[in-house]
Design a protein around this motif. Sequence first.
Motif, mmCIF file in Angstrom:
data_model
loop_
_atom_site.group_PDB
_atom_site.id
_atom_site.type_symbol
_atom_site.label_atom_id
_atom_site.label_comp_id
_atom_site.label_asym_id
_atom_site.label_seq_id
_atom_site.Cartn_x
_atom_site.Cartn_y
_atom_site.Cartn_z
ATOM 1 N N LEU A 103 3.997 36.421 6.007
ATOM 2 C CA LEU A 103 2.651 35.879 6.035
ATOM 3 C C LEU A 103 2.196 35.898 7.490
ATOM 4 O O LEU A 103 2.909 35.414 8.370
ATOM 5 N N VAL A 104 1.041 36.461 7.747
ATOM 6 C CA VAL A 104 0.479 36.465 9.098
ATOM 7 C C VAL A 104 -0.663 35.448 9.106
ATOM 8 O O VAL A 104 -1.647 35.595 8.384
ATOM 9 N N ILE A 105 -0.518 34.408 9.897
ATOM 10 C CA ILE A 105 -1.421 33.258 9.842
ATOM 11 C C ILE A 105 -2.636 33.448 10.750
ATOM 12 O O ILE A 105 -2.508 33.839 11.916
ATOM 13 N N ALA A 106 -3.817 33.148 10.194
ATOM 14 C CA ALA A 106 -5.059 33.243 10.965
ATOM 15 C C ALA A 106 -6.104 32.348 10.314
ATOM 16 O O ALA A 106 -5.868 31.759 9.258
ATOM 17 N N ASN A 107 -7.254 32.248 10.935
ATOM 18 C CA ASN A 107 -8.372 31.567 10.274
ATOM 19 C C ASN A 107 -9.680 32.333 10.446
ATOM 20 O O ASN A 107 -10.764 31.784 10.326
ATOM 21 N N GLY A 108 -9.547 33.635 10.696
ATOM 22 C CA GLY A 108 -10.717 34.491 10.738
ATOM 23 C C GLY A 108 -10.367 35.883 11.223
ATOM 24 O O GLY A 108 -9.275 36.125 11.743
ATOM 25 N N PHE A 109 -11.295 36.807 11.008
ATOM 26 C CA PHE A 109 -11.176 38.143 11.589
ATOM 27 C C PHE A 109 -12.577 38.673 11.832
ATOM 28 O O PHE A 109 -13.570 38.060 11.418
ATOM 29 N N TYR A 110 -12.660 39.783 12.543
ATOM 30 C CA TYR A 110 -13.962 40.291 12.973
ATOM 31 C C TYR A 110 -14.177 41.723 12.508
ATOM 32 O O TYR A 110 -13.230 42.507 12.382
ATOM 33 N N GLU A 111 -15.439 42.042 12.269
ATOM 34 C CA GLU A 111 -15.813 43.395 11.897
ATOM 35 C C GLU A 111 -17.168 43.725 12.500
ATOM 36 O O GLU A 111 -17.981 42.827 12.749
ATOM 37 N N TRP A 112 -17.371 45.007 12.760
ATOM 38 C CA TRP A 112 -18.628 45.491 13.303
ATOM 39 C C TRP A 112 -19.321 46.345 12.253
ATOM 40 O O TRP A 112 -18.792 47.360 11.815
ATOM 41 N N GLN A 113 -20.501 45.932 11.862
ATOM 42 C CA GLN A 113 -21.296 46.674 10.888
ATOM 43 C C GLN A 113 -22.093 47.758 11.614
ATOM 44 O O GLN A 113 -22.792 47.486 12.588
ATOM 45 N N TRP A 114 -21.954 48.987 11.128
ATOM 46 C CA TRP A 114 -22.696 50.089 11.729
ATOM 47 C C TRP A 114 -24.133 50.070 11.229
ATOM 48 O O TRP A 114 -24.382 50.024 10.019
ATOM 49 N N LEU A 115 -25.088 50.150 12.157
ATOM 50 C CA LEU A 115 -26.494 50.178 11.793
ATOM 51 C C LEU A 115 -27.059 51.591 11.816
ATOM 52 O O LEU A 115 -28.239 51.800 11.518
ATOM 53 N N ASP A 116 -26.243 52.554 12.195
ATOM 54 C CA ASP A 116 -26.645 53.956 12.140
ATOM 55 C C ASP A 116 -25.423 54.793 11.802
ATOM 56 O O ASP A 116 -24.292 54.315 11.843
ATOM 57 N N ILE A 159 -1.410 44.203 5.941
ATOM 58 C CA ILE A 159 -1.719 45.092 4.830
ATOM 59 C C ILE A 159 -3.234 45.128 4.605
ATOM 60 O O ILE A 159 -3.909 44.099 4.665
ATOM 61 N N THR A 160 -3.763 46.322 4.320
ATOM 62 C CA THR A 160 -5.180 46.451 3.991
ATOM 63 C C THR A 160 -5.355 47.079 2.618
ATOM 64 O O THR A 160 -4.471 47.752 2.099
ATOM 65 N N THR A 161 -6.543 46.859 2.051
ATOM 66 C CA THR A 161 -6.882 47.395 0.738
ATOM 67 C C THR A 161 -8.347 47.817 0.746
ATOM 68 O O THR A 161 -9.043 47.678 1.758
ATOM 69 N N ALA A 162 -8.813 48.336 -0.387
ATOM 70 C CA ALA A 162 -10.225 48.702 -0.493
ATOM 71 C C ALA A 162 -11.087 47.456 -0.349
ATOM 72 O O ALA A 162 -10.682 46.354 -0.724
ATOM 73 N N ALA A 163 -12.277 47.628 0.180
ATOM 74 C CA ALA A 163 -13.171 46.497 0.436
ATOM 75 C C ALA A 163 -13.797 45.960 -0.843
ATOM 76 O O ALA A 163 -14.122 46.723 -1.760
ATOM 77 N N ASN A 164 -13.978 44.643 -0.883
ATOM 78 C CA ASN A 164 -14.767 44.053 -1.966
ATOM 79 C C ASN A 164 -16.251 44.238 -1.626
ATOM 80 O O ASN A 164 -16.606 44.858 -0.621
ATOM 81 N N GLU A 165 -17.136 43.689 -2.451
ATOM 82 C CA GLU A 165 -18.563 43.933 -2.265
ATOM 83 C C GLU A 165 -19.063 43.433 -0.913
ATOM 84 O O GLU A 165 -19.814 44.130 -0.214
ATOM 85 N N LEU A 166 -18.642 42.235 -0.529
ATOM 86 C CA LEU A 166 -19.069 41.688 0.756
ATOM 87 C C LEU A 166 -18.586 42.561 1.907
ATOM 88 O O LEU A 166 -19.357 42.943 2.788
ATOM 89 N N ALA A 168 -17.573 45.653 1.881
ATOM 90 C CA ALA A 168 -18.119 47.011 1.865
ATOM 91 C C ALA A 168 -19.485 47.065 2.528
ATOM 92 O O ALA A 168 -19.871 48.082 3.120
ATOM 93 N N SER A 169 -20.227 45.956 2.465
ATOM 94 C CA SER A 169 -21.544 45.916 3.094
ATOM 95 C C SER A 169 -21.438 45.764 4.608
ATOM 96 O O SER A 169 -22.355 46.144 5.343
ATOM 97 N N ILE A 170 -20.313 45.217 5.079
ATOM 98 C CA ILE A 170 -20.116 45.028 6.522
ATOM 99 C C ILE A 170 -19.301 46.182 7.093
ATOM 100 O O ILE A 170 -19.736 46.882 8.006
ATOM 101 N N HIS A 171 -18.119 46.396 6.543
ATOM 102 C CA HIS A 171 -17.276 47.514 6.982
ATOM 103 C C HIS A 171 -17.750 48.748 6.234
ATOM 104 O O HIS A 171 -17.057 49.305 5.394
ATOM 105 N N ASN A 172 -18.976 49.152 6.549
ATOM 106 C CA ASN A 172 -19.711 50.059 5.687
ATOM 107 C C ASN A 172 -19.425 51.536 5.914
ATOM 108 O O ASN A 172 -20.085 52.385 5.334
ATOM 109 N N ILE A 173 -18.445 51.857 6.720
ATOM 110 C CA ILE A 173 -18.044 53.251 6.896
ATOM 111 C C ILE A 173 -16.701 53.496 6.210
ATOM 112 O O ILE A 173 -16.603 54.258 5.260
#
Length: 218
Positions: A103-116, A159-166, A168-173
Amino acid sequence: MEFKGSLHHHVKQTSTPKAMSQRFDAEIASGSLFVPQEQLNGFSFPLLPVITQQDPSLIQSFAWGLIPGWAKNEDIKKMTLNAKIETLHEKPAFKDVLTQRCLVIANGFYEWQWLDSKGKNKVKYEIGLENEALFAFAGLYSHWVDAHTGTLKSTCTIITTAANELMASIHNIKKRMPVILQPKDEQAWLHQASITGFAYPYQVPLVAKAMNEHYRLF
């Protein structure tokens, strides 16, 4: 301005050791010091608080960026900050440590949404649970010995997986997200529950907020 990496390369851990200990019913291992930080950049290979299936009553500090036991040096860690759940059984770096769960413990992570389409204009988001609650990423770990110095180094990957709806709208690439475990499943992950059961649509309710940070690259 630095853009290297993405959601699964920048995490937040601002909780105190006491809060982590209470939330996960585990003691802080001797010598493990955790300083609350707003942002931990994976490419600096920081120490992260982890709980392993081998020592489930301890919160230890492992370096982010898994180094498999067979590695001749540490260079591979730049490529192993994350591990795609769909290909864990295929990748040499991960297939030998599939039972080394953590288990890797955290209380948040960050992502950059591409606008172009080229990512020259981005908006930074912070993502996590309601009220910035502590959670656990699903992870794998490894113990590696430097052949030149004899030093033992404990490392981990998220571990990563496919994005959920939320997401996918942010990590949109690339449309990926880290596997955040439901609290009821944390012990199941450590006790070798089937990995495929943790791929999307497995998820937890996430919330996201824009950080009002816009970046332009020219």
